[in-house]
Scaffold this motif. Structure first.
Motif, mmCIF file in Angstrom:
data_model
loop_
_atom_site.group_PDB
_atom_site.id
_atom_site.type_symbol
_atom_site.label_atom_id
_atom_site.label_comp_id
_atom_site.label_asym_id
_atom_site.label_seq_id
_atom_site.Cartn_x
_atom_site.Cartn_y
_atom_site.Cartn_z
ATOM 1 N N VAL A 1 3.438 6.669 -5.393
ATOM 2 C CA VAL A 1 3.535 7.055 -6.804
ATOM 3 C C VAL A 1 2.788 8.352 -7.098
ATOM 4 O O VAL A 1 2.829 8.837 -8.230
ATOM 5 C CB VAL A 1 3.025 5.930 -7.747
ATOM 6 C CG1 VAL A 1 3.823 4.660 -7.557
ATOM 7 C CG2 VAL A 1 1.539 5.664 -7.556
ATOM 8 N N ARG B 1 -0.371 -7.865 -5.429
ATOM 9 C CA ARG B 1 -0.963 -7.891 -4.104
ATOM 10 C C ARG B 1 -1.202 -9.322 -3.627
ATOM 11 O O ARG B 1 -1.641 -10.167 -4.384
ATOM 12 C CB ARG B 1 -2.303 -7.144 -4.093
ATOM 13 C CG ARG B 1 -2.196 -5.644 -4.329
ATOM 14 C CD ARG B 1 -3.556 -4.999 -4.258
ATOM 15 N NE ARG B 1 -4.487 -5.625 -5.195
ATOM 16 C CZ ARG B 1 -5.773 -5.330 -5.261
ATOM 17 N NH1 ARG B 1 -6.287 -4.432 -4.438
ATOM 18 N NH2 ARG B 1 -6.547 -5.918 -6.148
ATOM 19 N N PHE C 1 0.887 1.298 -11.103
ATOM 20 C CA PHE C 1 -0.388 0.834 -10.552
ATOM 21 C C PHE C 1 -0.668 -0.609 -10.971
ATOM 22 O O PHE C 1 -1.100 -1.431 -10.163
ATOM 23 C CB PHE C 1 -1.528 1.744 -10.988
ATOM 24 C CG PHE C 1 -1.781 2.881 -10.047
ATOM 25 C CD1 PHE C 1 -2.644 2.742 -8.963
ATOM 26 C CD2 PHE C 1 -1.139 4.097 -10.225
ATOM 27 C CE1 PHE C 1 -2.875 3.794 -8.084
ATOM 28 C CE2 PHE C 1 -1.362 5.150 -9.353
ATOM 29 C CZ PHE C 1 -2.225 4.996 -8.282
ATOM 30 N N ASN D 1 0.830 -1.208 0.000
ATOM 31 C CA ASN D 1 0.000 0.000 0.000
ATOM 32 C C ASN D 1 0.861 1.253 0.000
ATOM 33 O O ASN D 1 0.582 2.224 -0.710
ATOM 34 C CB ASN D 1 -0.917 0.016 1.235
ATOM 35 C CG ASN D 1 -2.048 -0.964 1.133
ATOM 36 O OD1 ASN D 1 -1.819 -2.153 0.933
ATOM 37 N ND2 ASN D 1 -3.268 -0.486 1.274
ATOM 38 N N ILE E 1 1.795 -3.040 -9.102
ATOM 39 C CA ILE E 1 1.470 -3.237 -7.693
ATOM 40 C C ILE E 1 0.137 -3.976 -7.540
ATOM 41 O O ILE E 1 -0.005 -4.864 -6.696
ATOM 42 C CB ILE E 1 1.424 -1.880 -6.961
ATOM 43 C CG1 ILE E 1 2.826 -1.242 -6.982
ATOM 44 C CG2 ILE E 1 0.966 -2.041 -5.521
ATOM 45 C CD1 ILE E 1 2.851 0.178 -6.501
ATOM 46 N N TYR E 2 -0.828 -3.636 -8.391
ATOM 47 C CA TYR E 2 -2.143 -4.276 -8.304
ATOM 48 C C TYR E 2 -2.039 -5.780 -8.527
ATOM 49 O O TYR E 2 -2.656 -6.570 -7.809
ATOM 50 C CB TYR E 2 -3.082 -3.663 -9.334
ATOM 51 C CG TYR E 2 -4.470 -4.273 -9.316
ATOM 52 C CD1 TYR E 2 -5.407 -3.876 -8.359
ATOM 53 C CD2 TYR E 2 -4.837 -5.236 -10.253
ATOM 54 C CE1 TYR E 2 -6.666 -4.441 -8.332
ATOM 55 C CE2 TYR E 2 -6.097 -5.802 -10.228
ATOM 56 C CZ TYR E 2 -7.014 -5.404 -9.277
ATOM 57 O OH TYR E 2 -8.258 -5.963 -9.258
ATOM 58 N N CYS F 1 2.892 6.044 -14.242
ATOM 59 C CA CYS F 1 1.877 5.826 -13.207
ATOM 60 C C CYS F 1 1.046 4.589 -13.515
ATOM 61 O O CYS F 1 0.775 3.763 -12.636
ATOM 62 C CB CYS F 1 0.978 7.055 -13.113
ATOM 63 S SG CYS F 1 -0.197 7.011 -11.746
ATOM 64 N N ALA F 2 0.667 4.441 -14.782
ATOM 65 C CA ALA F 2 -0.114 3.267 -15.193
ATOM 66 C C ALA F 2 0.671 1.981 -14.955
ATOM 67 O O ALA F 2 0.135 1.000 -14.428
ATOM 68 C CB ALA F 2 -0.496 3.393 -16.666
ATOM 69 N N LEU G 1 2.351 1.791 -3.376
ATOM 70 C CA LEU G 1 1.317 2.242 -4.302
ATOM 71 C C LEU G 1 1.036 3.728 -4.126
ATOM 72 O O LEU G 1 0.987 4.483 -5.093
ATOM 73 C CB LEU G 1 0.031 1.435 -4.073
ATOM 74 C CG LEU G 1 -1.219 1.895 -4.810
ATOM 75 C CD1 LEU G 1 -1.013 1.815 -6.313
ATOM 76 C CD2 LEU G 1 -2.421 1.050 -4.403
ATOM 77 N N TYR H 1 4.906 -4.322 -17.349
ATOM 78 C CA TYR H 1 4.565 -3.189 -16.497
ATOM 79 C C TYR H 1 5.819 -2.402 -16.111
ATOM 80 O O TYR H 1 5.802 -1.167 -16.059
ATOM 81 C CB TYR H 1 3.834 -3.661 -15.240
ATOM 82 C CG TYR H 1 2.528 -4.365 -15.516
ATOM 83 C CD1 TYR H 1 1.775 -4.042 -16.647
ATOM 84 C CD2 TYR H 1 2.038 -5.344 -14.668
ATOM 85 C CE1 TYR H 1 0.581 -4.678 -16.912
ATOM 86 C CE2 TYR H 1 0.836 -5.989 -14.916
ATOM 87 C CZ TYR H 1 0.110 -5.659 -16.051
ATOM 88 O OH TYR H 1 -1.077 -6.290 -16.312
ATOM 89 N N TYR I 1 8.530 5.987 -9.314
ATOM 90 C CA TYR I 1 7.825 4.863 -9.934
ATOM 91 C C TYR I 1 8.683 3.601 -10.004
ATOM 92 O O TYR I 1 8.160 2.498 -10.182
ATOM 93 C CB TYR I 1 7.365 5.246 -11.344
ATOM 94 C CG TYR I 1 6.269 6.273 -11.369
ATOM 95 C CD1 TYR I 1 5.101 6.106 -10.636
ATOM 96 C CD2 TYR I 1 6.398 7.427 -12.127
ATOM 97 C CE1 TYR I 1 4.098 7.050 -10.662
ATOM 98 C CE2 TYR I 1 5.400 8.375 -12.160
ATOM 99 C CZ TYR I 1 4.247 8.187 -11.429
ATOM 100 O OH TYR I 1 3.258 9.127 -11.454
ATOM 101 N N ASP J 1 -2.642 4.656 5.381
ATOM 102 C CA ASP J 1 -2.640 5.118 3.991
ATOM 103 C C ASP J 1 -2.690 6.644 3.914
ATOM 104 O O ASP J 1 -2.016 7.259 3.078
ATOM 105 C CB ASP J 1 -3.838 4.522 3.244
ATOM 106 C CG ASP J 1 -3.688 3.018 3.024
ATOM 107 O OD1 ASP J 1 -2.585 2.501 3.240
ATOM 108 O OD2 ASP J 1 -4.682 2.377 2.650
#
Length: 300
Positions: A103, A144, A137, A97, A140-141, A133-134, A100, A277, A252, A155
């Motif tokens: 960024v 998880r 994200f 988190n 990291i997504y 950024c894309a 994430l 990514y 990033y 957070d």
């Protein structure tokens, strides 16, 4: 070595250090040292190191009321608020988190650069940050785990940390045009040390240090020398030759480094999807970098 190559090498090393810090710091706190106690160890150690080095070797003074006020603001945003919020937030939320949420730093840098430094925000720079950024994200997504649960207050503290650090990168830029990196860093850590002492004093005195295993001492040494001293010096030096947006864009790379380190120790698996990514992130950083070079050529 070409100056641009040196800048990118420095920022890459900073990303590597910070990327490893997420997991290492979680090993130390809160079981061994509380987050504010850990910050006090780091900041005071760095302030002593930089202060002695600057006084004995560099012997440079910051002159003028405006520059001294700016240095104080850099100490508040770049050390005190940044460190207190990051470690307090990381203590509550999961490392993934925190990575994430960090960024958002380049976005903050872009906004403050436009407001305070009148830096032009071109389409290529916006595209580069959006691309990186894309990639971050998505990376990291898809990384998880089931246990990577966050915490709302943690957070929020990481978001405040990211905002503070982004503002610091913009505030410190003009100082780097007039003074050496060690001069700036020594002064901002002195300011930061004074501010964090009231927060971390009790947590510093609480642990039984004689019971610490060697691995915890090594982790603390890493956070003092690598994460605090080396990373801040390299980041500040790089700002002499790069705009804040490029330095911010390297945020990033931190999740990339974190995952690569996890793969190296057998805690994650590197796939073609993750490679794609990561490539997006590198491409975004490259676009931000190219805008700086293009601006220099136009100015010449």
């Amino acid at each position: 070595m070409n100056k641009q190559v040196q800048v990118h090498a420095s920022l890459f090393l900073v990303a590597l250090i910070y990327g490893s810090n997420y997991s290492i710091a979680k090993e130390v706190m809160p079981e061994y040292v509380g987050p504010f106690g850990l910050i006090l160890i780091r900041v005071v150690s760095a302030a002593l190191f930089f202060g002695i080095f600057a006084r004995l070797v560099v012997k440079e003074k910051i002159v003028g009321r405006a520059d001294n006020i700016r240095v104080i603001l850099c100490g508040v945003t770049g050390v005190a608020v940044n460190q207190l919020c990051f470690f307090a937030g990381l203590n509550l939320t999961a490392p993934i988190n925190a990575a994430l949420l960090m960024v958002i730093v380049p976005v903050v840098v872009l906004v403050f650069s436009a407001l305070l430094l009148r830096e032009r925000i071109g389409r290529r720079k916006v595209s580069g940050i959006a691309l990186a950024c894309a990639g971050a994200f998505l990376l990291i997504y898809t990384s998880r785990g089931e246990q990577a649960t966050g915490n709302m207050w943690g957070d929020l503290l990481i978001i405040l940390n990211a905002t503070s650090f982004g503002l610091y990168l913009v505030l410190v830029k003009p100082l780097m045009q007039r003074y050496q990196a060690i001069t700036i860093v020594s002064r901002i850590f002195t300011v930061g040390a004074v501010l964090v002492i009231p927060f971390g004093w009790q947590q510093l005195l609480s642990p039984d240090y004689s019971a610490f295993p060697m691995s915890i001492w090594l982790a603390i040494l890493f956070m003092v020398f690598a994460v605090t001293i080396i990373a801040y010096l390299l980041n500040t030096w790089a700002l002499r030759y790069a705009n804040p947006s490029l330095v911010g864009a390297y945020i990033y790379l931190q999740p990339v480094m974190a995952i690569l380190i996890a793969v190296a120790v057998g805690k994650d698996v590197f796939t073609l999807e993750k490679a794609f990514y990561a490539l997006l992130i590198f491409a975004g950083v490259y676009l931000v970098s190219r805008t700086k070079q293009h601006a220099v050529q136009q100015a010449a």
